[in-house]
Design a protein around this motif. Structure first.
Motif, PDB file in Angstrom:
ATOM      1  N   TYR A  84      -0.285  -5.156  17.517  1.00  0.00           N
ATOM      2  CA  TYR A  84      -1.623  -4.853  16.993  1.00  0.00           C
ATOM      3  C   TYR A  84      -2.653  -5.846  17.536  1.00  0.00           C
ATOM      4  CZ  TYR A  84       1.475  -2.325  13.878  1.00  0.00           C
ATOM      5  OH  TYR A  84       2.456  -1.527  13.381  1.00  0.00           O
ATOM      6  N   LYS A 118       7.854   3.568  16.478  1.00  0.00           N
ATOM      7  CA  LYS A 118       6.848   4.099  17.408  1.00  0.00           C
ATOM      8  C   LYS A 118       7.260   4.019  18.879  1.00  0.00           C
ATOM      9  CE  LYS A 118       3.107   3.581  14.099  1.00  0.00           C
ATOM     10  NZ  LYS A 118       2.011   2.761  13.590  1.00  0.00           N
ATOM     11  N   TYR A 125       0.834  -1.215   0.000  1.00  0.00           N
ATOM     12  CA  TYR A 125       0.000   0.000   0.000  1.00  0.00           C
ATOM     13  C   TYR A 125       0.863   1.257   0.000  1.00  0.00           C
ATOM     14  CZ  TYR A 125       0.808   0.748   4.991  1.00  0.00           C
ATOM     15  OH  TYR A 125       1.406   0.997   6.197  1.00  0.00           O
ATOM     16  N   ILE A 126       2.143   1.110   0.419  1.00  0.00           N
ATOM     17  CA  ILE A 126       3.135   2.156   0.154  1.00  0.00           C
ATOM     18  C   ILE A 126       3.935   1.610  -1.033  1.00  0.00           C
ATOM     19  CG2 ILE A 126       5.141   3.411   1.043  1.00  0.00           C
ATOM     20  CD1 ILE A 126       3.993   2.935   3.887  1.00  0.00           C
ATOM     21  N   GLN A 181       9.579   2.118   9.660  1.00  0.00           N
ATOM     22  CA  GLN A 181       8.108   2.201   9.741  1.00  0.00           C
ATOM     23  C   GLN A 181       7.641   2.192  11.211  1.00  0.00           C
ATOM     24  OE1 GLN A 181       6.420   3.009   7.115  1.00  0.00           O
ATOM     25  NE2 GLN A 181       8.098   2.842   5.679  1.00  0.00           N
ATOM     26  N   SER A 182       6.694   1.308  11.532  1.00  0.00           N
ATOM     27  CA  SER A 182       6.110   1.362  12.882  1.00  0.00           C
ATOM     28  C   SER A 182       7.073   0.946  13.992  1.00  0.00           C
ATOM     29  CB  SER A 182       4.877   0.467  12.954  1.00  0.00           C
ATOM     30  OG  SER A 182       3.829   1.072  12.262  1.00  0.00           O
ATOM     31  N   ASN A 234      -3.812   8.084   6.766  1.00  0.00           N
ATOM     32  CA  ASN A 234      -3.148   8.703   7.917  1.00  0.00           C
ATOM     33  C   ASN A 234      -3.487  10.197   7.999  1.00  0.00           C
ATOM     34  OD1 ASN A 234      -1.900   6.482   9.104  1.00  0.00           O
ATOM     35  ND2 ASN A 234      -0.239   6.516   7.601  1.00  0.00           N
ATOM     36  N   GLU A 287       5.182   7.243   0.523  1.00  0.00           N
ATOM     37  CA  GLU A 287       4.111   7.263   1.523  1.00  0.00           C
ATOM     38  C   GLU A 287       3.390   8.617   1.519  1.00  0.00           C
ATOM     39  OE1 GLU A 287       4.943   6.066   5.617  1.00  0.00           O
ATOM     40  OE2 GLU A 287       2.786   5.763   5.869  1.00  0.00           O
ATOM     41  N   TYR A 297       5.494  12.435  10.740  1.00  0.00           N
ATOM     42  CA  TYR A 297       5.300  10.996  10.985  1.00  0.00           C
ATOM     43  C   TYR A 297       5.776  10.165   9.785  1.00  0.00           C
ATOM     44  CZ  TYR A 297       2.687   6.595  11.155  1.00  0.00           C
ATOM     45  OH  TYR A 297       2.341   5.274  11.100  1.00  0.00           O
ATOM     46  N   PHE A 350      -3.490  -1.785  12.592  1.00  0.00           N
ATOM     47  CA  PHE A 350      -2.587  -0.666  12.869  1.00  0.00           C
ATOM     48  C   PHE A 350      -3.114   0.671  12.360  1.00  0.00           C
ATOM     49  CE2 PHE A 350      -0.793   0.217   8.690  1.00  0.00           C
ATOM     50  CZ  PHE A 350      -1.009  -0.954   7.988  1.00  0.00           C
ATOM     51  N   ASN A 380      -1.281   3.669  14.330  1.00  0.00           N
ATOM     52  CA  ASN A 380      -0.943   4.896  13.604  1.00  0.00           C
ATOM     53  C   ASN A 380      -1.505   6.151  14.264  1.00  0.00           C
ATOM     54  OD1 ASN A 380       0.196   3.138  11.856  1.00  0.00           O
ATOM     55  ND2 ASN A 380      -0.930   3.795  10.051  1.00  0.00           N
ATOM     56  N   CYS A 400       8.693   7.326   9.794  1.00  0.00           N
ATOM     57  CA  CYS A 400       8.512   5.951   9.310  1.00  0.00           C
ATOM     58  C   CYS A 400       9.563   5.592   8.268  1.00  0.00           C
ATOM     59  CB  CYS A 400       7.117   5.780   8.709  1.00  0.00           C
ATOM     60  SG  CYS A 400       5.807   5.805   9.950  1.00  0.00           S
ATOM     61  N   GLY A 402       6.651  -3.774  12.198  1.00  0.00           N
ATOM     62  CA  GLY A 402       6.388  -2.704  11.231  1.00  0.00           C
ATOM     63  C   GLY A 402       6.124  -3.280   9.857  1.00  0.00           C
ATOM     64  N   VAL A 403       5.495  -2.486   8.977  1.00  0.00           N
ATOM     65  CA  VAL A 403       5.077  -3.010   7.663  1.00  0.00           C
ATOM     66  C   VAL A 403       6.208  -3.320   6.698  1.00  0.00           C
ATOM     67  CG1 VAL A 403       2.720  -2.154   7.431  1.00  0.00           C
ATOM     68  CG2 VAL A 403       4.607  -0.711   6.772  1.00  0.00           C
TER      69      VAL A 403
HETATM   70  N1  GLN Z   1       4.154   4.196   7.665  1.00  0.00           N
HETATM   71  C1  GLN Z   1       3.236   3.116   7.929  1.00  0.00           C
HETATM   72  C2  GLN Z   1       1.812   3.632   7.971  1.00  0.00           C
HETATM   73  O1  GLN Z   1       1.544   4.569   8.621  1.00  0.00           O
HETATM   74  C3  GLN Z   1       3.595   2.434   9.216  1.00  0.00           C
HETATM   75  C4  GLN Z   1       2.629   1.318   9.566  1.00  0.00           C
HETATM   76  C5  GLN Z   1       3.306   0.090  10.101  1.00  0.00           C
HETATM   77  O2  GLN Z   1       4.513  -0.082  10.043  1.00  0.00           O
HETATM   78  N2  GLN Z   1       2.505  -0.827  10.599  1.00  0.00           N
HETATM   79  O3  GLN Z   1       0.954   3.083   7.363  1.00  0.00           O
END
Ligand code: GLN
Length: 310
Positions: A243, A69, A29-30, A65-66, A167, A160, A191, A98, A116, A195, A260-261
């Motif tokens: 999650y 966090k 999705y990214i 990525q996540s 987001n 992203e 953000y 997430f 997120n 990531c 993370g994704v």
């Molecule tokens: N940058 C990603 C997002 O906001 C991070 C999400 C993730 O790593 N789960 O969708």
């Protein structure tokens, strides 16, 4: 653990066997993340005396990525204190994905800082005169956790930024409920940059070991955050880090962790070591398939579950 050879052998064995593990899908999705090699797989572990153990591809940088966090939460807690951060974000598992629209109907706060919505609100809390200064602090702090300066993958950031409408919507909703300070567009850009900070799985293991060591980086010796902050972050990771698979994770692995994704995963054995895995294919919860399998096996083999009677 039982000493250098046993740990290195265990990691090498996991790497060999789990490389053959099929299943999961690389996040797309990214768009830029879809280019990741699904067979890239590395495991690294750093003990509190600064020993590094590793297997597989540990020197290839990927965007965290996540996984950023918990470390940015640590920065916000260190700068502002738990009460101030708690006014913005809760500490309850959301039981949702997430990217869930998980805002408390009464307080308007996101459920926790590992999803997120909560992470965007926490990023916006980091003090700074302008967005560049706020991000510079975040990047500097992530680098101190890793023990070396880190940088941003500009292509992943742009990818992203071009596609991150969900987001952006979350940030605007939180602005509406009062959970988000300042400009929602700025909060989300910061953000996204956070990531897109890149590091290797070897760096990530040092970051995890710093949390295991009460906030002191075991390689550089620097006190990155105060000990109570590290404890609070581990508690949030334990309940919310995986999650809506957090319960199953605590049952089967029993360690604070964050995924993370891009396929990164950190887990912490408090007062013992930090461990990190990188492997891009994700399960339906958005957690890395090989990382979850590796930590299940490590926990079982070495009796790492926190609820276990030592
Ligand atoms: N940058 C990603 C997002 O906001 C991070 C999400 C993730 O790593 N789960 O969708």
């Amino acid at each position: 653990m039982e000493g250098i050879d046993v740990v290195s052998e265990a990691l090498a064995d996991l790497h060999r066997r789990l490389l053959a593990l099929d299943g999961g899908a690389v996040a797309d999705y990214i768009p830029q993340l879809a280019l990741a090699d699904p067979d890239c797989f590395g495991l690294a572990l750093v003990s509190l005396d600064g020993h590094r153990y590793r297997a597989g591809r540990c020197d290839e940088a990927f965007t965290l990525q996540s996984v950023t966090k918990p470390f940015v939460l640590a920065l916000a807690l260190a700068e502002l204190g738990a009460e101030e951060v708690g006014r913005t974000v809760g500490a309850e598992p959301s039981g949702e994905a997430f990217n869930a629209i998980s805002l408390d109907p009464v307080t308007g706060r996101p459920a926790n800082p590992m999803i997120n919505a909560g992470a965007i609100a926490v990023t916006a809390l980091v003090p700074g005169g302008d967005p560049a200064e706020r991000f510079a602090r975040i990047l500097d702090c992530l680098g101190r956790f890793a023990g070396r300066p880190l940088d941003v993958d500009e292509e992943v950031y742009r990818s992203e930024a071009e596609t991150g409408d969900r987001n952006r919507a979350l940030a605007h909703l939180m602005r509406g409920t009062g959970a988000l300070r300042g400009d929602p567009a700025e909060a989300v850009e910061t953000y996204f940059r956070q990531c897109a900070v890149r590091a290797t799985v070897a760096d990530l293991a040092v970051m995890a070991a710093t949390l295991a060591n009460g906030g002191v980086n075991p390689v550089t010796g620097e006190a990155v955050v105060p000990e109570p902050v590290a404890v609070a972050v581990l508690a949030v990771m334990a309940t919310c880090g995986m999650y809506d698979a957090a319960g199953e994770w605590m049952l089967r692995v029993g360690l604070p962790a964050k995924s993370g994704v891009s396929g990164g995963l950190v887990a912490v054995s408090p007062a013992r070591f930090g461990v990190a895995v990188h492997s891009p294919p994700l399960d339906s919860f958005g957690n890395p398939v090989r990382g979850v399998a590796a930590l299940r096996e490590l926990s079982e083999r070495f009796g790492l579950h926190l609820m276990r009677n030592p």
